[in-house]
Write an enzyme that holds these catalytic residues in place. Structure first.
Site, PDB file in Angstrom:
ATOM      1  N   ASP A 103       0.817  -1.212   0.000  1.00  0.00           N
ATOM      2  CA  ASP A 103       0.000   0.000   0.000  1.00  0.00           C
ATOM      3  C   ASP A 103       0.855   1.269   0.000  1.00  0.00           C
ATOM      4  O   ASP A 103       1.728   1.460   0.858  1.00  0.00           O
ATOM      5  CB  ASP A 103      -0.927   0.023   1.223  1.00  0.00           C
ATOM      6  CG  ASP A 103      -2.116  -0.916   1.078  1.00  0.00           C
ATOM      7  OD1 ASP A 103      -2.501  -1.219  -0.069  1.00  0.00           O
ATOM      8  OD2 ASP A 103      -2.656  -1.344   2.112  1.00  0.00           O
ATOM      9  N   ARG A 270     -10.781   0.095   4.892  1.00  0.00           N
ATOM     10  CA  ARG A 270      -9.350  -0.024   5.232  1.00  0.00           C
ATOM     11  C   ARG A 270      -8.863   1.215   5.970  1.00  0.00           C
ATOM     12  O   ARG A 270      -9.167   2.337   5.581  1.00  0.00           O
ATOM     13  CB  ARG A 270      -8.519  -0.204   3.963  1.00  0.00           C
ATOM     14  CG  ARG A 270      -7.036  -0.508   4.229  1.00  0.00           C
ATOM     15  CD  ARG A 270      -6.236  -0.438   2.943  1.00  0.00           C
ATOM     16  NE  ARG A 270      -6.107   0.943   2.481  1.00  0.00           N
ATOM     17  CZ  ARG A 270      -5.916   1.292   1.205  1.00  0.00           C
ATOM     18  NH1 ARG A 270      -5.859   0.370   0.266  1.00  0.00           N
ATOM     19  NH2 ARG A 270      -5.793   2.560   0.873  1.00  0.00           N
TER      20      ARG A 270
END
Length: 279
Positions: A103, A270
């Protein structure tokens, strides 16, 4: 399998992943539980929690116990909690999550951790795979490890930002976002400051080139390194159920959302936790 008081840590594979039992994430973590989870994350790199019926506020509170929240620069956000990125997909193929990645490595200090929970699941499919960058590094030949030791790579927002704008997941102008988030260099091989283990730190979504190599050399080497993470020996796979959460160490772990549920809806939330520049 190990336990700390009522906490049970059940490894999923030899290289990565553990299921955690005996923790209620609706409640604040005491120091003992926090320490046990930090230790499990260090040992197993990604933790899976089942039967956690928590609210977005509790999701955030759990993440904040491990550090400051890192708000993703682009992508849809929760209407009441802008720190939470909402991944709402019906036709996921090619949208980017179905590619091995870490990420937000385009940031100068990418997130330390990511915590993902499911809101809505398709009837079948939508699993997430996780891979250990440390296991991937260990599997490289000594000659390749030596060659990569001092190399740096450029991580760039451009390709994924253009894709997000194209599919309607981002409304900001490309030029404005690209100016705010210019490309950054990170080591190709990073080091865990606690264990000393090395990690292969390139990924298919953000890494654009290895510094100092010719275009032809990059065309040969970088895809090989990115493809290397696909070895099942480095991986585990999570089958989501209602109430499931995953917490991974974004410094050492890549993940891949399996896009096998086209036509059905999958909604995930998230939260990412701030990190430091990779070293």
């Amino acid at each position: 399998m190990s336990s700390d008081h009522s906490i049970v840590v059940r490894p999923v594979t030899a290289n990565i992943g553990a299921e955690i039992r005996g923790v209620d994430l609706r409640e604040p973590l005491d120091d003992t539980t926090y320490g046990a989870l930090r230790g499990a994350l260090e040992a197993h790199q990604v933790l899976f929690f089942r039967e956690q019926d928590i609210s977005p506020a509790q999701h955030l509170a759990f993440a904040e116990r491990f550090g400051q929240i890192s708000v993703a620069p682009f992508g849809p956000k929760h209407p009441d909690f802008p720190e939470i990125t909402v991944l709402d997909q019906v036709q996921p193929k090619g949208e980017g999550a179905d590619n091995w990645h870490t990420d937000n490595t385009f940031m100068p200090a990418p997130p330390f951790g990511s915590i993902l929970r499911c809101e809505l699941l398709p009837e079948l499919g939508g699993d997430t795979c996780f891979a250990s960058g440390t296991a991937a590094y260990d599997a490289l030949s000594p000659a390749m490890q030596e060659f990569l030791a001092d190399k740096r790579a450029v991580h760039d927002i451009s390709r994924m930002l253009k894709k997000a704008i194209t599919i309607g997941a981002e409304t900001a102008a490309f030029e404005k976002m690209a100016a705010v988030w210019p490309p950054h260099e990170h080591p190709v091989v990073t080091t865990n400051p606690n264990s000393g283990r090395k990690c292969l730190y390139v990924n298919g979504n953000w890494t654009s080139r290895i510094v100092g190599l010719t275009e032809r050399e990059n065309d040969a080497l970088l895809p090989m390194l990115i493809d290397h993470i696909r070895n099942p020996d480095f991986q585990c796979r999570l089958r989501w159920e209602p109430g499931t959460m995953a917490f991974w160490d974004n410094r050492w772990v890549q993940h891949f959302a399996v896009a096998d549920y086209g036509g059905q809806r999958r909604v995930m939330q998230r939260v990412t936790i701030s990190g430091e520049p990779p070293r």
